[in-house]
Each structure stands twice: as structure tokens, then as C-alpha cells.
Design a protein around this motif. Structure first.
Motif, PDB file in Angstrom:
ATOM      1  N   SER A 100       0.863  -1.186   0.000  1.00 19.70           N
ATOM      2  CA  SER A 100       0.000   0.000   0.000  1.00 19.70           C
ATOM      3  C   SER A 100       0.896   1.232   0.000  1.00 19.70           C
ATOM      4  O   SER A 100       1.960   1.230   0.628  1.00 19.70           O
ATOM      5  CB  SER A 100      -0.925   0.007   1.216  1.00 19.70           C
ATOM      6  N   CYS A 101       0.468   2.264  -0.709  1.00 23.62           N
ATOM      7  CA  CYS A 101       1.297   3.459  -0.871  1.00 23.62           C
ATOM      8  C   CYS A 101       0.481   4.707  -0.578  1.00 23.62           C
ATOM      9  O   CYS A 101      -0.754   4.724  -0.733  1.00 23.62           O
ATOM     10  CB  CYS A 101       1.873   3.545  -2.288  1.00 23.62           C
ATOM     11  N   ALA A 102       1.193   5.751  -0.159  1.00 25.95           N
ATOM     12  CA  ALA A 102       0.609   7.064   0.062  1.00 25.95           C
ATOM     13  C   ALA A 102       1.482   8.092  -0.640  1.00 25.95           C
ATOM     14  O   ALA A 102       2.692   8.137  -0.416  1.00 25.95           O
ATOM     15  CB  ALA A 102       0.507   7.372   1.551  1.00 25.95           C
ATOM     16  N   MET A 103       0.868   8.871  -1.524  1.00 29.94           N
ATOM     17  CA  MET A 103       1.609   9.894  -2.267  1.00 29.94           C
ATOM     18  C   MET A 103       1.226  11.269  -1.722  1.00 29.94           C
ATOM     19  O   MET A 103       0.039  11.644  -1.715  1.00 29.94           O
ATOM     20  CB  MET A 103       1.313   9.809  -3.757  1.00 29.94           C
ATOM     21  N   GLN A 104       2.212  12.001  -1.255  1.00 27.92           N
ATOM     22  CA  GLN A 104       1.976  13.325  -0.714  1.00 27.92           C
ATOM     23  C   GLN A 104       1.778  14.330  -1.847  1.00 27.92           C
ATOM     24  O   GLN A 104       2.086  14.068  -3.012  1.00 27.92           O
ATOM     25  CB  GLN A 104       3.158  13.743   0.169  1.00 27.92           C
ATOM     26  N   SER A 105       1.283  15.496  -1.494  1.00 33.69           N
ATOM     27  CA  SER A 105       1.070  16.547  -2.490  1.00 33.69           C
ATOM     28  C   SER A 105       2.394  17.049  -3.056  1.00 33.69           C
ATOM     29  O   SER A 105       2.434  17.625  -4.148  1.00 33.69           O
ATOM     30  CB  SER A 105       0.303  17.710  -1.864  1.00 33.69           C
ATOM     31  N   THR A 106       3.475  16.821  -2.343  1.00 32.01           N
ATOM     32  CA  THR A 106       4.786  17.225  -2.833  1.00 32.01           C
ATOM     33  C   THR A 106       5.358  16.249  -3.858  1.00 32.01           C
ATOM     34  O   THR A 106       6.414  16.505  -4.437  1.00 32.01           O
ATOM     35  CB  THR A 106       5.773  17.326  -1.657  1.00 32.01           C
ATOM     36  N   GLY A 107       4.675  15.117  -4.065  1.00 34.18           N
ATOM     37  CA  GLY A 107       5.155  14.115  -5.009  1.00 34.18           C
ATOM     38  C   GLY A 107       5.907  12.976  -4.371  1.00 34.18           C
ATOM     39  O   GLY A 107       6.282  12.017  -5.048  1.00 34.18           O
ATOM     40  N   GLN A 108       6.160  13.058  -3.073  1.00 34.56           N
ATOM     41  CA  GLN A 108       6.866  11.994  -2.364  1.00 34.56           C
ATOM     42  C   GLN A 108       5.929  10.814  -2.143  1.00 34.56           C
ATOM     43  O   GLN A 108       4.776  10.977  -1.732  1.00 34.56           O
ATOM     44  CB  GLN A 108       7.389  12.507  -1.024  1.00 34.56           C
TER      45      GLN A 108
END
Length: 211
Positions: A53-61
Motif C-alpha cells: 500500500s502506498c501514500a503519495m503526498q502533495s509534494t510528489g513523495q
């Protein structure tokens, strides 16, 4: 020549579809968090796949976490994994068999009928591999859709189809289509006719007549 071109087209389509199945299996975007309706738009996008499972931040990380234990996973997810892995392995076997039966290859040139049957057999395995991937992706997508429309599912935990599902559907279709093209090279049975009997030749006359 037309049969050879159809074989080559079928193999290329099946090979591209097989690569797509591998990509779809490895991608974490099988389902993504939905922000439709009354959901609050957050600063991150959540994805879930077969392996992590992944989480992508608004910064692109992007931060990903591999599932800890196989035994803690849902049975449906384990079955989807098994079907996708089986599709990859079957596709690999089908490639080796189909290559042996291709007209452009030098293998088994002394027996063309057996060579064509190898291509057909590879096409059948490709079709089975494509059906396995199609069942896995459709089953997973059905579960996502049912959970999305379930009124008892909390709004902030609803998911939509991810890009890996669409890639999996397209890849499975290519593998099935390529396998069908390979099966079209099935050798036709030739009608055997009985050998024609020749007329006996008249013996040359010796010039002597016997009474």
C-alpha cells in the motif's frame, strides 16, 4: 505466408499482453482512495495493490509499505495474487512452446504438422493465461465496486479502480487475442484419395504368332 504473418502477429500481441500482466501485477495502484461525494480532499493520495500500500503526498513523495504477513491477508487478495502469478508463469511457458512452432524458426522443420501443432498448443496456453488474468482483475474490480456502493462502507474508506486494473484488463485481452491468432494456424486435414490405377502396358510384339 498469410499463416506465418498471422502467427507472428499473434505472438507479438500475446507477448505485449504478457508484459502488461507483469506490470499490472507489480503496480500498487489496483485501487485508489475515492474523494467523491462528501469526502474531504486531503493532501495525500492512497493506493493499494497486491503486494503493498502506498501514500503519495502533495509534494510528489511516495511512501510504500509491503504487507507484513501473507496469513493476515484476505482470502480474496491471496486468490488474486495466485491467479496473476499463474497467468505470468503460463504465459512464459506458452512463449517457449509457441516460438518452437513458429514458421520463421528453424526448429522441427522436418515435420511441419507437428510444428504447427506446437504453435496452436502455445496459443491455447496463452488463452488460458489471459483468462486467468482477466478473472483476477475482474474479480478484484467487482469487489472494489461492491464496497464503493455499499452504504455501510464509511465514506472516507471508499476506493475506486486504479490504473493497474485497466492495464490488467487490456493486457489480458491482448494475450487472449494473440493466443486466438496462434490457434488459427491449426493444420488442416487433407483429404486422401485412393491412388489411381494405371493401365497395364501392352507387351511389345515379338513378331511371332503362335497358333
Amino acid at each position: 505466408m498469410a499463416s506465418g504473418g498471422l502467427q507472428l502477429l499473434g505472438f507479438v500481441l500475446a507477448f505485449l499482453g504478457w508484459i502488461g500482466i507483469i506490470i499490472s501485477t507489480a503496480m500498487p495502484q489496483w485501487k485508489m482512495a475515492s474523494y467523491a461525494g462528501d469526502n474531504i480532499v486531503t493532501a495525500q493520495a492512497l493506493y493499494e495493490g497486491l503486494w503493498m500500500s502506498c501514500a503519495m503526498q502533495s509534494t510528489g513523495q511516495i511512501q510504500c509499505k509491503v504487507y507484513d504477513s501473507l496469513l493476515k491477508l484476505e482470502g480474496n487478495l491471496q486468490a488474486t495474487r495466485a491467479l496473476m502469478v499463474a497467468a505470468i508463469l503460463l504465459g512464459l511457458v506458452a512463449m517457449f512452446i509457441a516460438v518452437t512452432g513458429m514458421k520463421c524458426m528453424k526448429c522441427m522443420e522436418d515435420d511441419q504438422v507437428k510444428k504447427m501443432r506446437m504453435a496452436v498448443f502455445g496459443g491455447v496456453i496463452f488463452i488460458i493465461a489471459g483468462l486467468a488474468a482477466l478473472v483476477a482483475t475482474s474479480w478484484y474490480g467487482n469487489r472494489v465496486a461492491r464496497a464503493f456502493y455499499d452504504p455501510f462502507t464509511p465514506v472516507n474508506t471508499r476506493f475506486e479502480f486504479g490504473s493497474a486494473l485497466f492495464i490488467g484488463w487490456a493486457a489480458a485481452s491482448l494475450v487472449i487475442l494473440g493466443g486466438a491468432f496462434l490457434c488459427c494456424s491449426c493444420p488442416r486435414r487433407e483429404t486422401s484419395y485412393p491412388p489411381t490405377r494405371g493401365y497395364p502396358k501392352n507387351a511389345p510384339s515379338t513378331g511371332k504368332d503362335y497358333v
